[in-house]
Design an enzyme around this catalytic site. Structure first.
Site, PDB file in Angstrom:
ATOM      1  N   HIS A   1       0.729  -1.264  -0.023  1.00 20.38           N
ATOM      2  CA  HIS A   1      -0.134   0.013   0.066  1.00 20.38           C
ATOM      3  C   HIS A   1       0.693   1.228  -0.095  1.00 20.38           C
ATOM      4  O   HIS A   1       0.082   2.349   0.140  1.00 20.38           O
ATOM      5  CB  HIS A   1      -0.935  -0.138   1.273  1.00 20.38           C
ATOM      6  CG  HIS A   1      -2.094  -0.971   1.246  1.00 20.38           C
ATOM      7  ND1 HIS A   1      -3.387  -0.392   0.363  1.00 20.38           N
ATOM      8  CD2 HIS A   1      -2.369  -2.163   1.555  1.00 20.38           C
ATOM      9  CE1 HIS A   1      -4.185  -1.292   0.651  1.00 20.38           C
ATOM     10  NE2 HIS A   1      -3.777  -2.693   1.261  1.00 20.38           N
TER      11      HIS A   1
ATOM     12  N   LYS B   1      -8.856  13.792   5.108  1.00 18.66           N
ATOM     13  CA  LYS B   1      -8.003  12.598   4.951  1.00 18.66           C
ATOM     14  C   LYS B   1      -7.127  12.566   6.021  1.00 18.66           C
ATOM     15  O   LYS B   1      -6.925  13.591   6.445  1.00 18.66           O
ATOM     16  CB  LYS B   1      -7.426  12.211   3.323  1.00 18.66           C
ATOM     17  CG  LYS B   1      -6.596  13.528   2.919  1.00 18.66           C
ATOM     18  CD  LYS B   1      -5.936  13.162   1.576  1.00 18.66           C
ATOM     19  CE  LYS B   1      -6.861  13.355   0.424  1.00 18.66           C
ATOM     20  NZ  LYS B   1      -7.179  12.150  -0.513  1.00 18.66           N
ATOM     21  N   ARG B   2      -6.387  11.435   6.080  1.00 18.93           N
ATOM     22  CA  ARG B   2      -5.214  11.521   7.000  1.00 18.93           C
ATOM     23  C   ARG B   2      -4.356  12.548   7.054  1.00 18.93           C
ATOM     24  O   ARG B   2      -3.972  13.033   5.866  1.00 18.93           O
ATOM     25  CB  ARG B   2      -4.440  10.045   7.191  1.00 18.93           C
ATOM     26  CG  ARG B   2      -3.440  10.139   8.240  1.00 18.93           C
ATOM     27  CD  ARG B   2      -3.031   8.395   8.197  1.00 18.93           C
ATOM     28  NE  ARG B   2      -2.566   8.227   6.763  1.00 18.93           N
ATOM     29  CZ  ARG B   2      -1.459   7.929   6.403  1.00 18.93           C
ATOM     30  NH1 ARG B   2      -0.682   8.341   6.744  1.00 18.93           N
ATOM     31  NH2 ARG B   2      -1.560   7.318   5.150  1.00 18.93           N
TER      32      ARG B   2
ATOM     33  N   LYS C   1       0.315  14.296   1.573  1.00 19.65           N
ATOM     34  CA  LYS C   1      -1.157  14.661   1.026  1.00 19.65           C
ATOM     35  C   LYS C   1      -1.115  16.218   0.975  1.00 19.65           C
ATOM     36  O   LYS C   1      -2.280  16.504   0.529  1.00 19.65           O
ATOM     37  CB  LYS C   1      -1.956  13.802   2.123  1.00 19.65           C
ATOM     38  CG  LYS C   1      -1.992  12.411   2.094  1.00 19.65           C
ATOM     39  CD  LYS C   1      -3.017  11.804   3.067  1.00 19.65           C
ATOM     40  CE  LYS C   1      -2.983  10.407   3.415  1.00 19.65           C
ATOM     41  NZ  LYS C   1      -3.293   9.619   2.057  1.00 19.65           N
TER      42      LYS C   1
ATOM     43  N   THR D   1      -8.685   6.182  -1.772  1.00 22.56           N
ATOM     44  CA  THR D   1     -10.122   5.735  -2.293  1.00 22.56           C
ATOM     45  C   THR D   1     -11.341   6.664  -2.062  1.00 22.56           C
ATOM     46  O   THR D   1     -12.158   6.630  -2.572  1.00 22.56           O
ATOM     47  CB  THR D   1     -10.487   4.567  -1.462  1.00 22.56           C
ATOM     48  OG1 THR D   1     -10.263   4.635  -0.099  1.00 22.56           O
ATOM     49  CG2 THR D   1      -9.684   3.379  -1.809  1.00 22.56           C
TER      50      THR D   1
ATOM     51  N   LYS E   1     -14.716   8.055  -4.216  1.00 18.75           N
ATOM     52  CA  LYS E   1     -16.105   8.393  -3.516  1.00 18.75           C
ATOM     53  C   LYS E   1     -16.775   9.681  -3.767  1.00 18.75           C
ATOM     54  O   LYS E   1     -17.863   9.578  -3.971  1.00 18.75           O
ATOM     55  CB  LYS E   1     -15.994   8.340  -1.663  1.00 18.75           C
ATOM     56  CG  LYS E   1     -15.540   6.898  -1.468  1.00 18.75           C
ATOM     57  CD  LYS E   1     -15.178   6.796   0.130  1.00 18.75           C
ATOM     58  CE  LYS E   1     -14.405   5.531   0.425  1.00 18.75           C
ATOM     59  NZ  LYS E   1     -13.531   5.573   1.525  1.00 18.75           N
TER      60      LYS E   1
END
Length: 877
Positions: free
Chosen positions: A415, A608-609, A614, A719, A723
């Protein structure tokens, strides 16, 4: 007078209690709370349920019978005082009523699998981010309308009682949510499969935002109890730690001594959509036995020593990802991973040894034809040496036979390509905690290196890099990803770009040894939870225009929306459904933050985290720049801009200092922007606290633009991008992870692209080191505005320093925020212009949904089943 009032009050309370007691003794309980009135949408509504009898109807489908079953559970499966039937009590009774139906299907599924004896998949994951179960269960069972009516008959609203459920705190981010989507698809596709995880009592943490920034509190999902789990007191396995290895006279080896805990199984039902198949998520809890409690020490006043093993058992399943900065923290994390692997494999072997006819003994060579074990990332890597140990030391197999079974059974999903996320465990720590497993790992490493030397002399110079053991004199470690690649029969990435990077860079030498071992399995999401249930208005519109609801299990059918994308009637309906979702989000934001946001503004969401790769920092720097430009405009000029509400949410790991600084900065910027009367009509910045699945189910349907802006090449897949796209939200993003494939599917014109590409990143970093980077003036302007203390007195210098300099630890802008900032700002300007053209924007939104068919987890799991696990569907008749 006061005494008289007190006496009368006491008498009234006694009479009320006596009346309840009388009814408990002499007749059915009419729950008092059901006989009051409540206001629903401002209208007084009777809660009288006198006509609903108390009766057990575990498989009821009629709303009146369902209401009776709910009342039955309220009375005969009580968890609260009998005088109460408030929303919380109604939730638990309704959940137990739904569970009746699930248990029937669950038992039938288990017996069917036992009878047919198919090959089964066992999915091992440290995380499962399930979300609320009630809405999902009644949706998958196709009984939501019946339950809505039944609960209404009892004086409550379904939406009201579903809000009472706490999310299961079993995960953190995408890894756990993916695992849960996979479980949903496995059941929906009638695949014989199990999930295995740990029953964390306090989860990762509950996030609270204060003036100081993020604060961490323990999750409380088990503070009362979970109505969805069933404890299996007959499923208990011993798990050993520490001790030593004995060599027996036969030459075989045995792990003995140390401490032994018990793994107790808790099962959660996983229903498929409109199918009888109901699979299991089995969670392990660590226990010490009564004989481990030292009564003598306790009576001698040595209370802690008396229950020492019990305390250590509680630690294992207390918290997800406990801090590992200390030696004790590292040991605890390794204990957690091994506890999951050992208990799960003992359970799998036990099930394998139960022949369907109850006679004879299976041949161990059959094991890989009946069992597929999937490791979700490197956390369950210890399943490899543990399966070897169980086969050799407990079942008496030789090395070659045990290795043949193990290497044909286990597959590994990677991952990440981030170095810090590719686990490396100290050889000293493993030797101390798991001495037998260290021996087995050493033997696997020895045989692998011997094979390379004898068959691939061209790789001789690379052995030190590709072997399992890193014998660095300062800190010898076990490379868990290398152990997975060497031992598993299949290795897969989770998006095409990610899999290409694995094959071309990270695992390139292994690919030259085993070219057929590596696959891609682009991630997916369940369309049940992430569209049908969380956005009912949009779902009805999709069904209406496609003239079928089969898209719920065949998401490729969404492509049929493309032919209607320009239809004014569809566009009007689509716009109305999106506005309904935005209005729900407006109410939620007001409730949890106190902030009022304009539903007519562009809803721009990044959830998100929190992690530097990110790039939430890029987002908030862009917001700072936007705010500064708005401040500089005349009032007339501001009126020509596109009003925007920027929402950011996510948890920063408790010890990740820079991530917590980003959370603090977002909140500080919001505090200034949202109270600025010149600007807050055109821009608001909101941090959404305690992001989890249930929060996502409100945010994602209400979104219009979503930011997926990681540094190219660093996000394996993502992911949440799927969504958002599925819900008609447009994406601004880099060519990273699954963004690449989403852009291909929805169309380049419906994706706002910016930033460096993955193949450019290494050179850009090298240029930065050589002092060749020249920052954009707008980037410098945004940083300087923060330094000017425009957003408070907090010292953001350490955070901004990460963007400065050319090299060095914590410096040099490793994640290329500065490089991508100008194209990010330019692309955001294109977003503003596009949003002003409502017809164009709605058409793009429709095409986003229409292009999301590929990203169903049903497709992903079908590919796993056929191409990795070699399992077939096994529908319950």
């Amino acid at each position: 007078m006061k005494k008289l009032k007190a006496t009368l009050q006491s008498l009234c309370e006694f009479c009320l209690f006596s009346g309840v007691l009388e009814r408990l003794i002499h007749g059915p309980l009419e729950i008092p709370g059901m006989e009051t009135t409540t206001k629903v949408n401002g209208v007084a509504k009777s809660k009288t349920s006198d006509k609903i009898p108390v009766a057990a109807h575990p498989l009821a489908e009629d709303p009146t019978d369902i209401a009776s079953n709910i009342k039955y559970h309220a009375q005969y499966s009580p968890h609260f005082s009998p005088v109460k039937f408030e929303p919380e009590q109604a939730y638990y009774a309704a959940a137990e009523s739904v569970r009746d139906r699930l248990i029937q299907q669950w038992n039938e599924t288990y017996l069917h699998y036992h009878k047919v004896d198919p090959k089964q998949t066992y999915y091992l994951s440290m995380e499962f981010l399930q979300g609320r179960a009630l809405t999902n269960a009644i949706g998958n069972l196709d009984i939501q309308d019946a339950y809505s009516i039944a609960i209404n008959k009892l004086g409550h609203e379904l939406e009201e009682i579903t809000e009472q459920e706490k999310d299961m705190a079993l995960g953190n981010g995408g890894l756990g949510r993916l695992a849960s989507c996979f479980l949903d698809s496995m059941a929906t596709l009638n695949l014989p499969a199990w999930g295995y995880g740990l029953r964390y009592r306090y989860g990762l943490f509950k996030q609270r935002i204060s003036k100081a920034g993020q604060e961490e509190m323990a999750e409380d999902w088990l503070e009362k109890f979970s109505p969805w789990e069933v404890v299996r007191h007959d499923v208990v396995f011993p798990v050993r730690f520490f001790g030593h290895v004995e060599v027996l006279p036969t030459g075989s080896r045995k792990w003995v001594g140390g401490e032994v805990l018990q793994a107790l199984a808790y099962d959660i039902p996983i229903p498929g959509y409109k199918t009888k198949n109901t699979n299991s998520l089995r969670l392990w809890e660590a226990k010490a036995s009564a004989q481990d409690f030292n009564l003598f020490q306790f009576n001698d006043g040595q209370y802690q020593s008396a229950a020492e093993l019990h305390a250590r058992a509680e630690q294992i399943c207390a918290v997800l990802y406990p801090g590992d900065a200390t030696e004790e923290g590292k040991l605890l994390r390794l204990k957690q991973q091994f506890f999951l692997c050992s208990a799960s494999l003992q359970d799998i072997i036990s099930r394998f040894k139960e022949r369907k006819d109850g006679t004879g003994v299976r041949e161990w060579s059959e094991f890989p034809t009946k069992v597929a074990v999937q490791l979700n990332d490197t956390h369950p890597t210890l399943a490899i040496p543990e399966l070897m140990r169980l086969l050799m030391d407990e079942e008496g197999l030789g090395w070659d036979e045990a290795w043949d079974v193990t290497s044909k059974t286990i597959a590994y999903t990677n991952h990440t390509v981030l170095p810090e996320a590719l686990e490396k465990w100290s050889q000293v720590v493993i030797s101390k905690l798991l001495p037998r497993h260290m021996e087995i790992i050493e033997e696997i490493d020895k045989r692998f290196t011997a094979m390379i030397k004898s068959t691939r002399p061209d790789l001789d110079s690379k052995i030190s890099d590709i072997r399992i053991l890193d014998h660095n004199s300062n800190k010898p470690v076990v490379r868990m990803a290398n152990l997975c690649v060497v031992s598993g029969h299949t290795v897969n990435g989770v998006a095409q770009l990610h899999s290409d990077i694995l094959k071309d860079e990270l695992f390139a030498d292994y690919v030259s040894i085993w070219p057929t071992k590596f696959q891609n399995k682009t991630n997916g999401i369940t369309p049940r939870r992430w569209l049908k249930f969380c956005s009912p208005e949009l779902s009805l519109i999709i069904t209406k225009w496609l003239k079928t609801d089969k898209w719920v299990t065949n998401l490729d059918l969404l492509v049929g929306l493309r032919e209607f994308a320009d239809n004014p009637e569809l566009q009007a309906e689509w716009d109305s459904a999106k506005m309904a979702n935005k209005q729900r989000l407006v109410q939620y934001i007001r409730r949890v933050t106190g902030e009022s946001i304009d539903p007519n503004s562009l809803f721009d969401i990044q959830v998100k985290r929190i992690h530097e790769y990110k790039r939430q920092l890029l987002n908030i720097l862009g917001a700072v720049y936007r705010y500064k430009k708005l401040k500089e405009m005349s009032p007339e000029k501001r009126k020509t801009t596109t009003p925007r509400t920027i929402m950011i949410g996510g948890k920063a790991f408790a010890t990740y200092t820079n991530a917590k600084r980003i959370v603090k900065l977002v909140n500080d910027v919001g505090a200034v922007v949202n109270t600025d009367p010149e600007v807050n009509e055109y821009l608001k910045v909101v941090f959404v606290p305690n992001y989890n699945v249930s929060v996502a189910e409100v945010l994602i349907p209400g979104s219009e633009l979503s930011q997926h802006i990681s540094t190219a090449g660093m996000e394996a897949s993502g992911t949440s991008n799927m969504k958002f796209a599925l819900n008609g939200c447009l994406i601004i993003g880099t060519l990273d992870g699954a963004n690449v494939e989403i852009r291909e599917e929805v169309g380049e014109d419906n994706f706002f692209l910016f930033g460096a590409t993955a193949d450019q990143v290494p050179k850009l970093r090298k240029d930065r080191e050589n002092g060749l980077f020249k920052p954009d003036p707008r980037f410098e302007e945004a940083k300087q505005f923060i330094r000017s203390k425009a957003f408070g007195s907090y010292d953001y210098e350490p955070l901004l320093d990460s963007l400065e300099g050319n090299s060095g630890y914590g410096r040099g802008d490793y994640f290329l925020v500065g490089h991508d900032f100008p194209t990010y700002i330019d692309t955001q300007a294109k977003v503003d212009e596009a949003y002003k053209d409502r017809k164009r924007w709605i058409k793009m939104s429709i095409l986003s949904t229409a292009g999301s068919g590929k990203f169903s987890s049903d497709r992903t799991i079908s590919q796993y089943a056929k191409e990795i696990w070699n399992i077939e569907d096994c529908p319950v008749p």
